[in-house]
Design an enzyme around this catalytic site. Structure first.
Site, PDB file in Angstrom:
ATOM      1  N   ASN A 298     -68.807 -21.366  -7.699  1.00 24.28           N
ATOM      2  CA  ASN A 298     -68.084 -21.731  -8.920  1.00 24.28           C
ATOM      3  C   ASN A 298     -69.004 -22.126 -10.069  1.00 24.28           C
ATOM      4  O   ASN A 298     -68.660 -21.923 -11.228  1.00 24.28           O
ATOM      5  CB  ASN A 298     -67.116 -22.882  -8.602  1.00 24.28           C
ATOM      6  CG  ASN A 298     -66.563 -23.524  -9.853  1.00 24.28           C
ATOM      7  OD1 ASN A 298     -65.695 -22.962 -10.526  1.00 24.28           O
ATOM      8  ND2 ASN A 298     -67.080 -24.705 -10.210  1.00 24.28           N
TER       9      ASN A 298
ATOM     10  N   TYR B  31     -72.616 -13.771 -21.942  1.00 25.26           N
ATOM     11  CA  TYR B  31     -71.810 -14.350 -20.862  1.00 25.26           C
ATOM     12  C   TYR B  31     -71.021 -13.262 -20.146  1.00 25.26           C
ATOM     13  O   TYR B  31     -70.995 -13.206 -18.910  1.00 25.26           O
ATOM     14  CB  TYR B  31     -70.862 -15.406 -21.434  1.00 25.26           C
ATOM     15  CG  TYR B  31     -69.906 -15.982 -20.412  1.00 25.26           C
ATOM     16  CD1 TYR B  31     -70.335 -16.953 -19.519  1.00 25.26           C
ATOM     17  CD2 TYR B  31     -68.586 -15.539 -20.341  1.00 25.26           C
ATOM     18  CE1 TYR B  31     -69.459 -17.488 -18.576  1.00 25.26           C
ATOM     19  CE2 TYR B  31     -67.710 -16.057 -19.406  1.00 25.26           C
ATOM     20  CZ  TYR B  31     -68.153 -17.034 -18.527  1.00 25.26           C
ATOM     21  OH  TYR B  31     -67.290 -17.547 -17.582  1.00 25.26           O
TER      22      TYR B  31
ATOM     23  N   LYS C 111     -71.211 -11.993 -16.052  1.00 27.99           N
ATOM     24  CA  LYS C 111     -70.095 -11.945 -15.113  1.00 27.99           C
ATOM     25  C   LYS C 111     -69.844 -10.525 -14.611  1.00 27.99           C
ATOM     26  O   LYS C 111     -69.410 -10.322 -13.471  1.00 27.99           O
ATOM     27  CB  LYS C 111     -68.831 -12.526 -15.758  1.00 27.99           C
ATOM     28  CG  LYS C 111     -68.909 -14.031 -16.025  1.00 27.99           C
ATOM     29  CD  LYS C 111     -69.068 -14.829 -14.733  1.00 27.99           C
ATOM     30  CE  LYS C 111     -68.971 -16.325 -14.969  1.00 27.99           C
ATOM     31  NZ  LYS C 111     -69.082 -17.122 -13.732  1.00 27.99           N
TER      32      LYS C 111
ATOM     33  N   THR D 290     -61.274 -26.570 -19.815  1.00 27.98           N
ATOM     34  CA  THR D 290     -62.285 -27.378 -19.127  1.00 27.98           C
ATOM     35  C   THR D 290     -63.381 -27.741 -20.120  1.00 27.98           C
ATOM     36  O   THR D 290     -63.381 -27.292 -21.270  1.00 27.98           O
ATOM     37  CB  THR D 290     -62.921 -26.608 -17.957  1.00 27.98           C
ATOM     38  OG1 THR D 290     -63.623 -25.465 -18.477  1.00 27.98           O
ATOM     39  CG2 THR D 290     -61.872 -26.143 -16.960  1.00 27.98           C
TER      40      THR D 290
END
Length: 248
Positions: free
Chosen positions: A89, A166, A170, A201
């Site tokens: 994670n 980013y 991924k 978050t």
């Protein structure tokens, strides 16, 4: 050496989606190890889960540091002997650059180190413990922004999203997911990637999105997948909580 069933390690687990995954796996009967860079924060998080009746422990784990990862694997091996679930994670994301042509190469390198190399580093270190499980599961925390199909689809909600470095990290993680799943299939180890959806978050600036508890659901579902469940897949959760396949 103790031999306890249903042992899960979640990296980046002292807050956000990682903490929610730990809580949900703990509630479903797993002993959960919270891999955290900051051990003091990890201990606070583990203590709060223990207060809820969950068997939770913290372990110092910085996915970008070889020594830290090796020590974490030894600590868990000495304590419980094996691992049934690994949820990769932990990740890194910087603020959106005006364009990919102006994005910081140094920041992109840092994101690849955490989001790609760090994941493989942890997976390689813990594979000996996962191989001691009768039904090991590896879950990769990917992103809807990783999808090449969506990035090329003008109808997709991600069509106009930037974050080139980013997204690329991924997408690379997705390929590692597929390669690992194919390699480990004959050993009965299932490897899948998940899209948690837009989740509010610290990583996203606590902006728009659903709760960390909702973002954790696809990872928890795949951590608990049965022997005839999927591997080498990319999944999200529908509004009803069912796993739905995502386009690579």
């Amino acid at each position: 050496m103790n031999h306890i069933s249903n042992i899960a390690l979640i990296t980046g687990a002292n807050k956000g989606i990682g903490f929610a995954i730990a809580r949900q796996l703990g509630a479903s009967g797993h002993m959960v190890w919270l891999g955290c860079r900051d051990m003091s924060r990890g201990e606070v998080a583990a203590r709060s889960l223990r207060d809820e009746g969950i068997d939770a422990r913290a372990v110092q784990l910085n996915v970008t540091d070889d020594t830290s990862v090796t020590k974490a694997a030894k600590t868990i091996e000495q304590a419980v002997g094996h691992v049934d679930v690994l949820v990769n994670n932990a990740g890194l994301m910087f603020a959106e650059a005006p364009s990919l042509s102006s994005e910081s190469i140094d920041e992109i390198k840092q994101m690849f180190d955490a989001n790609v190399f760090g994941v493989l580093r942890v997976t390689q270190a813990f594979l000996p413990l996962l191989r001691k499980s009768s039904a090991a599961r590896i879950v990769m925390m990917s992103s809807g922004l990783s999808s090449l199909s969506d990035a090329l689809d003008m109808r997709s909600e991600t069509w106009s999203v930037g974050f080139g470095g980013y997204c690329a990290s991924k997408t690379a993680l997705n390929m590692l997911t597929v390669k690992l799943a194919k390699e480990l299939d004959r050993e009965g180890i299932k490897v899948n990637a998940v899209d948690p959806g837009l989740t509010s978050t610290d990583m996203t600036g606590n902006g728009p999105g659903h709760s960390a508890e909702e973002g954790a659901r696809p990872a928890v579902a795949l951590a608990n997948i049965h022997a005839y469940g999927p591997s080498a897949g990319f999944f999200a959760c529908s509004t009803t909580g069912d796993l739905v396949s995502k386009p690579w």
